[in-house]
Design an enzyme around this catalytic site. Structure first.
Site, mmCIF file in Angstrom:
data_model
loop_
_atom_site.group_PDB
_atom_site.id
_atom_site.type_symbol
_atom_site.label_atom_id
_atom_site.label_comp_id
_atom_site.label_asym_id
_atom_site.label_seq_id
_atom_site.Cartn_x
_atom_site.Cartn_y
_atom_site.Cartn_z
ATOM 1 N N SER A 152 -9.859 -1.076 6.839
ATOM 2 C CA SER A 152 -9.284 -0.893 5.498
ATOM 3 C C SER A 152 -8.561 -2.082 4.904
ATOM 4 O O SER A 152 -8.162 -2.027 3.733
ATOM 5 C CB SER A 152 -8.339 0.302 5.499
ATOM 6 O OG SER A 152 -9.103 1.464 5.401
ATOM 7 N N SER A 178 -9.736 1.396 2.681
ATOM 8 C CA SER A 178 -8.878 2.250 1.892
ATOM 9 C C SER A 178 -7.777 1.495 1.150
ATOM 10 O O SER A 178 -7.195 2.027 0.217
ATOM 11 C CB SER A 178 -8.226 3.326 2.777
ATOM 12 O OG SER A 178 -7.373 2.708 3.737
ATOM 13 N N LYS A 205 0.863 -1.195 0.000
ATOM 14 C CA LYS A 205 0.000 0.000 0.000
ATOM 15 C C LYS A 205 0.893 1.237 0.000
ATOM 16 O O LYS A 205 1.949 1.235 0.656
ATOM 17 C CB LYS A 205 -0.889 -0.048 1.252
ATOM 18 C CG LYS A 205 -1.915 1.067 1.351
ATOM 19 C CD LYS A 205 -2.831 0.829 2.557
ATOM 20 C CE LYS A 205 -3.894 1.885 2.708
ATOM 21 N NZ LYS A 205 -4.835 1.573 3.816
HETATM 22 N N1 GLN Z 1 -13.207 3.411 6.162
HETATM 23 C C1 GLN Z 1 -12.674 3.842 7.424
HETATM 24 C C2 GLN Z 1 -12.378 5.313 7.346
HETATM 25 O O1 GLN Z 1 -12.726 5.891 6.387
HETATM 26 C C3 GLN Z 1 -11.460 3.054 7.767
HETATM 27 C C4 GLN Z 1 -10.236 3.481 7.051
HETATM 28 C C5 GLN Z 1 -9.025 2.684 7.402
HETATM 29 O O2 GLN Z 1 -9.102 1.616 8.031
HETATM 30 N N2 GLN Z 1 -7.880 3.215 7.044
HETATM 31 O O3 GLN Z 1 -11.825 5.895 8.213
#
Ligand code: GLN
Length: 505
Positions: free
Chosen positions: A180, A156, A81
């Site tokens: 994410s 994400s 990532k």
């Molecule tokens: N979807 C969640 C957010 O928008 C989690 C994001 C993540 O785990 N980085 O914060």
């Protein structure tokens, strides 16, 4: 040798490289060919790193030729990532703010995979600074779900999930602050694990919410995820991350143990939650029966404060993000807006131009929530809720070994389908409480949903630092999941991408 890379697991690649069936260089070239053939449609990568990949593969091949011992990921192509530093690549966090930022050091999670012999293929797309559940907030481009390119891959870590689902790489790394890893794994039909907070070093991973962030692997099989976990914890505690802990565990050792007589927690209330689709509900109910048919006992448990987890997360997360992202001011780090008269103007205009709307929203929320008078009302109370949620899990684990629930309430949605941020925040209704409590969770594909014919998944959640046992349950589920849906023994590459490029010629 005409085996297709997209059909080989990481463990089969490492075994084949060590046995001399093919070389790490051939595997790296096959992965590059798969990326070349598929990434035009999937767009999982922000950067492909052929030079790094071929140099690492050559080093592995040279070591084998010299009779040296190579690591357990010998020749396995991996993708990272783009919030993980790797010298020789940019680390952009999919933001304009860091569009030109060259990594000045390598994250521990990355170097541990490379030390185990893995071949670095490049950096994957993500929501900007990991804020989001669809990868739509990336500054650069969308990533397309390999199962249906009109749909999002989740987020994400959408690029990392999609790269594995499309058969470009067998293993990738993501980060999970509120879901994410587990949510995109669910939407792309691959396995994705968030280990217990502290199991994997966060050193060199751009911080979002420091008390919530955790790095973990994606793979098409539970075995590959266990293999990657072994490499991530090898070497023990990382002194460069004060929250990192020793995990002297071999995650493969008990992987195939039976689950007979072990207790699986079910939370009936969660299965009635608004937003959960019928197909995900019935797939998760099927997963419970699968574990039961292997002799596990289903036990009803209760997490009374789970309903507060989204609210608590959207206070704690933005507060920590506001503090972590303050460093991107165009002076020390990040995009610098030209022609500013004062330092204050430069910081303010650089931040205004460098961050996208969701990153701004989170930081403004954090700034407000931490301001005097407001702090007590929200941040303080969110921390109290965090304690209650953590205690709920601890109480449940006195009665069960693992808890089964959905990973995502629904299968992959279409681009633009969810435009209201608060509705998007509900994508993580099943994953967030696990980051709040800090324990481990894993998304396991269950095949294709009865209504949408897109991947659906279950999530298994375990007590803190019982991640090995979590993998054993995940493996039992994988083993028992009906191959009729096409995902019996590990998730396949999305059908449109099978056999397209990437032959290990
Ligand atoms: N979807 C969640 C957010 O928008 C989690 C994001 C993540 O785990 N980085 O914060």
């Amino acid at each position: 040798m005409a085996t297709e890379l997209d059909q080989l697991s990481a463990s089969a690649i490492a075994a084949g490289v060590v046995a001399g069936d093919f070389t790490a260089t051939e595997v790296a070239r096959a992965s590059l060919a798969a990326i070349e053939a598929r990434d035009g449609e999937v767009a999982a990568f922000l950067q492909v790193s052929p030079e790094l990949a071929l140099a690492a593969a050559k080093a592995t091949d040279d070591a084998i030729a010299a009779g040296e011992k190579v690591g357990p990921l010998a020749g396995v192509p991996v993708a990272f990532k783009d919030n993980m530093h790797l010298v020789g690549t940019r680390t952009t966090c999919a933001s304009r703010m860091l569009a030109d930022y060259d990594s000045t050091y390598t994250a521990t999670c990355v170097s541990r995979l490379l030390d185990a012999g893995a071949t670095p293929m490049g950096k994957t797309n993500m929501d900007e600074f990991a804020f989001g559940s669809s990868t739509e907030t990336s500054h650069f481009h969308r990533t397309y779900n390999p199962w249906d390119t009109e749909r999002v891959p989740g987020g994400s870590s959408g690029g990392s999930a999609a790269s594995v689902a499309a058969g470009e790489v067998p293993v990738s790394l993501g980060s999970d602050t509120g879901g994410s890893i587990r949510q995109p794994a669910a939407l792309c039909g691959v396995v994705g694990m968030k280990p217990t907070y502290g199991a994997v070093s966060r050193y060199g991973v751009v911080a979002f919410g420091s008390s919530l962030d955790q790095v973990g692997p994606f793979g098409r099989t539970v075995g590959d995820v266990a293999l990657a976990m072994n490499a991530l914890v090898a070497g023990g505690r990382d002194p460069r991350d004060c929250t990192s802990q020793d995990c002297p565990v071999d995650f493969l050792e008990h992987l195939d143990d039976p689950v007979e007589g072990r207790r699986v927690g079910i939370i009936p209330e969660l299965m009635e939650a608004k937003g959960l689709t019928d197909e995900v509900k019935s797939a998760v109910e099927g997963a419970a029966r699968t574990l039961e048919s292997q002799g596990a006992e289903l036990v009803e448990v209760d997490l009374p404060h789970m309903g507060d987890s989204i609210a608590a997360y959207y206070v704690i997360g933005p507060c920590e993000a506001f503090s972590n992202l303050a460093r991107f001011d165009g002076v020390r780090y990040g995009y610098q807006e030209p022609g500013c008269a004062t330092l204050a103007e430069q910081s303010s205009r650089s931040r205004a131009a460098g961050f996208g709307p969701e990153a701004k929203r989170r930081q403004m929320l954090g700034a407000y929530l931490l301001s005097s008078g407001v702090y007590e009302k929200y941040y303080y109370r969110a921390q109290q809720a965090r304690t209650l949620i953590t205690q709920d899990y601890a109480a449940a684990y006195e009665r069960v070994d693992v808890i089964l629930m959905p990973a995502s309430p629904r299968s992959a949605f279409k681009f633009g389908e969810i435009s209201d941020p608060t509705e998007m925040y509900l994508s993580d209704m099943y994953t967030i409480s696990i980051n709040i409590a800090g324990n481990g969770g894993i998304s396991v594909p269950l095949g294709l949903g009865a209504d949408t014919h897109l991947p659906v998944s279950a999530q298994l959640v375990g007590p803190a630092f019982k991640d090995r046992s979590l993998l054993t349950f995940a493996r039992a589920l994988e083993r028992g999941t009906d191959a009729g849906a096409g995902m019996g023994d590990g998730a396949p590459v999305a059908p449109d991408f099978v056999g397209r490029g990437g032959d290990l010629a």
